[in-house]
Design a protein around this motif. Structure first.
Motif, PDB file in Angstrom:
ATOM      1  N   LEU A   6       0.577  -1.215   0.047  1.00  0.00           N
ATOM      2  CA  LEU A   6      -0.131  -0.063  -0.071  1.00  0.00           C
ATOM      3  C   LEU A   6       1.042   1.085   0.035  1.00  0.00           C
ATOM      4  CD1 LEU A   6      -2.506  -0.917   2.821  1.00  0.00           C
ATOM      5  CD2 LEU A   6      -2.455  -1.425   0.415  1.00  0.00           C
ATOM      6  N   HIS A  26      -2.677   5.108  10.240  1.00  0.00           N
ATOM      7  CA  HIS A  26      -3.044   3.912   9.290  1.00  0.00           C
ATOM      8  C   HIS A  26      -1.769   3.228   8.751  1.00  0.00           C
ATOM      9  CE1 HIS A  26      -7.149   5.722   9.820  1.00  0.00           C
ATOM     10  NE2 HIS A  26      -7.519   4.530   9.037  1.00  0.00           N
ATOM     11  N   SER A  29      -0.138   1.101  11.388  1.00  0.00           N
ATOM     12  CA  SER A  29      -0.889  -0.052  11.704  1.00  0.00           C
ATOM     13  C   SER A  29      -0.808  -1.148  10.997  1.00  0.00           C
ATOM     14  CB  SER A  29      -2.444   0.215  12.124  1.00  0.00           C
ATOM     15  OG  SER A  29      -3.002   0.240  10.775  1.00  0.00           O
ATOM     16  N   SER A  32       0.774  -4.474  12.639  1.00  0.00           N
ATOM     17  CA  SER A  32      -0.032  -5.379  13.549  1.00  0.00           C
ATOM     18  C   SER A  32      -1.400  -5.958  12.695  1.00  0.00           C
ATOM     19  CB  SER A  32      -0.565  -4.879  14.896  1.00  0.00           C
ATOM     20  OG  SER A  32      -1.381  -3.751  14.394  1.00  0.00           O
ATOM     21  N   VAL A  33      -1.052  -5.990  11.290  1.00  0.00           N
ATOM     22  CA  VAL A  33      -2.074  -6.534  10.575  1.00  0.00           C
ATOM     23  C   VAL A  33      -2.230  -7.906  10.551  1.00  0.00           C
ATOM     24  CG1 VAL A  33      -0.867  -6.343   8.540  1.00  0.00           C
ATOM     25  CG2 VAL A  33      -3.178  -5.818   8.336  1.00  0.00           C
ATOM     26  N   TYR A  36      -5.012 -10.400  11.553  1.00  0.00           N
ATOM     27  CA  TYR A  36      -6.194 -10.815  10.935  1.00  0.00           C
ATOM     28  C   TYR A  36      -5.948 -11.669   9.478  1.00  0.00           C
ATOM     29  CZ  TYR A  36      -8.180  -6.708  13.360  1.00  0.00           C
ATOM     30  OH  TYR A  36      -8.817  -5.915  14.408  1.00  0.00           O
ATOM     31  N   VAL A  43       1.056  -7.211   5.022  1.00  0.00           N
ATOM     32  CA  VAL A  43       0.537  -5.901   4.315  1.00  0.00           C
ATOM     33  C   VAL A  43       1.612  -4.777   4.341  1.00  0.00           C
ATOM     34  CG1 VAL A  43      -0.994  -3.846   3.994  1.00  0.00           C
ATOM     35  CG2 VAL A  43      -1.961  -6.169   4.506  1.00  0.00           C
TER      36      VAL A  43
ATOM     37  N   SER B  40     -12.874   6.261   9.411  1.00  0.00           N
ATOM     38  CA  SER B  40     -12.064   6.557  10.302  1.00  0.00           C
ATOM     39  C   SER B  40     -12.146   8.304  10.592  1.00  0.00           C
ATOM     40  CB  SER B  40     -10.576   6.309   9.753  1.00  0.00           C
ATOM     41  OG  SER B  40      -9.659   6.261  10.823  1.00  0.00           O
ATOM     42  N   PHE B  99     -13.375  -1.661  15.328  1.00  0.00           N
ATOM     43  CA  PHE B  99     -11.917  -2.123  15.463  1.00  0.00           C
ATOM     44  C   PHE B  99     -10.860  -1.214  15.230  1.00  0.00           C
ATOM     45  CE2 PHE B  99     -14.350  -6.236  13.495  1.00  0.00           C
ATOM     46  CZ  PHE B  99     -13.716  -6.999  14.747  1.00  0.00           C
ATOM     47  N   SER B 100      -9.429  -1.819  15.497  1.00  0.00           N
ATOM     48  CA  SER B 100      -8.469  -0.673  15.269  1.00  0.00           C
ATOM     49  C   SER B 100      -8.154  -0.830  13.753  1.00  0.00           C
ATOM     50  CB  SER B 100      -7.351  -0.912  16.069  1.00  0.00           C
ATOM     51  OG  SER B 100      -7.090  -2.612  16.037  1.00  0.00           O
ATOM     52  N   MET B 101      -7.440   0.212  13.657  1.00  0.00           N
ATOM     53  CA  MET B 101      -6.807   0.610  12.002  1.00  0.00           C
ATOM     54  C   MET B 101      -6.438  -0.636  11.093  1.00  0.00           C
ATOM     55  SD  MET B 101      -5.143   4.330  12.653  1.00  0.00           S
ATOM     56  CE  MET B 101      -6.194   5.648  13.230  1.00  0.00           C
ATOM     57  N   ASP B 102      -5.837  -1.556  12.058  1.00  0.00           N
ATOM     58  CA  ASP B 102      -5.217  -2.606  11.240  1.00  0.00           C
ATOM     59  C   ASP B 102      -6.270  -3.553  10.526  1.00  0.00           C
ATOM     60  OD1 ASP B 102      -5.836  -3.598  13.650  1.00  0.00           O
ATOM     61  OD2 ASP B 102      -4.156  -4.252  14.475  1.00  0.00           O
ATOM     62  N   TRP B 103      -7.532  -3.425  10.940  1.00  0.00           N
ATOM     63  CA  TRP B 103      -8.528  -4.225  10.518  1.00  0.00           C
ATOM     64  C   TRP B 103      -8.694  -3.649   9.149  1.00  0.00           C
ATOM     65  CZ3 TRP B 103     -13.066  -2.795   7.913  1.00  0.00           C
ATOM     66  CH2 TRP B 103     -13.825  -3.920   7.479  1.00  0.00           C
ATOM     67  N   TYR B 104      -8.522  -2.357   8.706  1.00  0.00           N
ATOM     68  CA  TYR B 104      -8.608  -1.818   7.590  1.00  0.00           C
ATOM     69  C   TYR B 104      -7.819  -2.297   6.478  1.00  0.00           C
ATOM     70  CZ  TYR B 104      -8.932   2.079   3.912  1.00  0.00           C
ATOM     71  OH  TYR B 104      -9.059   2.752   2.901  1.00  0.00           O
ATOM     72  N   LEU B 105      -6.502  -2.153   7.141  1.00  0.00           N
ATOM     73  CA  LEU B 105      -5.240  -2.604   6.132  1.00  0.00           C
ATOM     74  C   LEU B 105      -5.461  -4.102   5.760  1.00  0.00           C
ATOM     75  CD1 LEU B 105      -4.254   0.097   7.053  1.00  0.00           C
ATOM     76  CD2 LEU B 105      -1.831  -0.815   6.849  1.00  0.00           C
TER      77      LEU B 105
END
Lengths: 137, 120
Positions: A6, A26, A29, A32-33, A36, A43, B40, B99-105
Motif C-alpha cells: 500500500l 493507518h 498499523s 499489527s495487521v 487478521y 501488508v 475513520s 476495530f483498530s486501524m489494522d482491520w482496514y489494512l
C-alpha cells in the motif's frame, strides 16, 4: 504466502485537518495487521508526502505546546523506527523553499535506523505504479 | 464477483464524500460484489445511532441498514476515532463493528479494488 503493498500519499497540511495524521497512523498499523491474516501474509505500507503534505515533515513541531496533542513529527519518527519507507517530494520542498535541515529525516534519538528520503516526484510516481493499492490522504 | 474495500475520513453532513462512498457501495452490492467499508476520523459519525432524517441534511443511516441486510456489506468504525468523539458501543448503530486501524489494512489484502477518501 503473499505481501500486498500500500502507498499512502499525504497531500494535506498538518493540523488543518486530521488527514495526514491518519495517513501516518493507518500506515503504522500495518505492523499489527498479521493478526487478521493467514500465516506468512503481510501488508506493507509506504508513505509519500507531496504538495502541501511536505509541511508535515518539518521538525521541531510544537503541537503539544499549542494544541495539547502529540505531533505529526512524533508519528513520523515512529514510522522510521518501524523501518517504514518515507518519501518526501523534492520539487514540492523546493516550491516552499524548505531545505533538508528543516526536516525530520531520521529517528536516531529513539533508535531508528531508516532515514526519510527526499526524492523527485518521478520516484514517487514509480512507487505509485509498483504498489497494489493507493490511498490518498 | 469481486471485493471492494472503501475507506473514508469525511464527516456525515459537512461533506458529501461519505454520501458518494455509500452510493458507490450500493452500486457495487447491487452488482453482486461484497464491500468492506471503513470509517475513520470524522467519518465515524456515520456509526452513531439515532440519526434523524431532515430534508436539508444527508441521511445515511437508512441506506447503511439496507446494505447491512444484504449480507454483502461489512461496515466498521475506527474504535479510537469514535471513542475520541464520544461515540461508544452503546451509541453505535446495530450491525456496525468497531476495530483498530489494522482491520482496514487487513481488508485491503483480499480486496480487488480499494477506494480511499482521505478527507476534504
Amino acid at each position: 504466502m503473499a505481501t500486498k503493498k500500500l502507498l499512502f500519499v499525504a497531500r494535506s497540511l498538518p493540523y488543518k485537518t486530521e488527514a495526514s495524521r491518519l495517513a501516518l497512523t493507518h500506515a503504522i498499523s500495518s505492523q499489527s495487521v498479521e493478526i487478521y491474516l493467514k500465516d506468512g501474509d503481510l501488508v506493507e505500507a509506504t508513505i509519500a508526502f507531496v504538495g502541501d503534505g511536505v509541511m508535515n515533515c518539518l521538525k521541531n513541531q510544537q503541537a503539544m505546546k499549542h494544541y495539547g496533542i502529540t505531533s505529526i513529527e512524533g508519528h513520523m519518527k515512529n514510522s522510521l523506527l518501524l523501518d517504514m519507507k518515507v518519501m518526501i517530494c523534492k520539487e514540492d520542498l523546493a516550491k516552499f523553499g524548505i531545505k533538508e535541515d528543516a526536516l525530520l529525516m531520521d529517528a536516531d534519538d529513539i533508535g531508528g535506523e531508516v532515514k526519510a528520503q527526499i526524492v523527485p516526484y518521478s520516484e514517487i510516481q514509480k512507487e505509485m505504479e509498483s504498489v497494489d493499492h493507493l490511498l490518498f490522504c | 464477483m469481486g471485493k471492494l474495500t472503501i475507506g473514508c475520513f469525511s464527516s456525515l453532513v459537512g461533506s458529501l464524500s461519505l454520501d458518494f462512498s455509500i452510493k458507490l457501495a450500493e452500486a457495487a452490492v447491487a452488482k453482486g460484489h461484497t464491500v468492506d467499508y471503513w470509517m475513520s476520523g470524522n467519518a465515524t459519525m456515520l456509526s452513531k445511532k439515532g440519526q434523524k432524517a431532515f430534508k436539508d441534511y444527508s441521511h445515511l443511516a437508512k441506506p447503511v441498514q439496507t446494505l447491512l441486510a444484504t449480507g454483502k456489506f461489512n461496515i466498521t468504525a475506527c474504535e479510537a476515532c469514535a471513542a475520541a468523539r464520544g461515540y461508544h458501543k452503546e451509541d453505535t448503530m446495530e450491525g456496525v463493528k468497531s476495530f483498530s486501524m489494522d482491520w482496514y489494512l487487513a481488508s485491503t489484502f483480499e480486496a480487488d479494488r480499494v477506494l480511499h477518501i482521505g478527507g476534504d
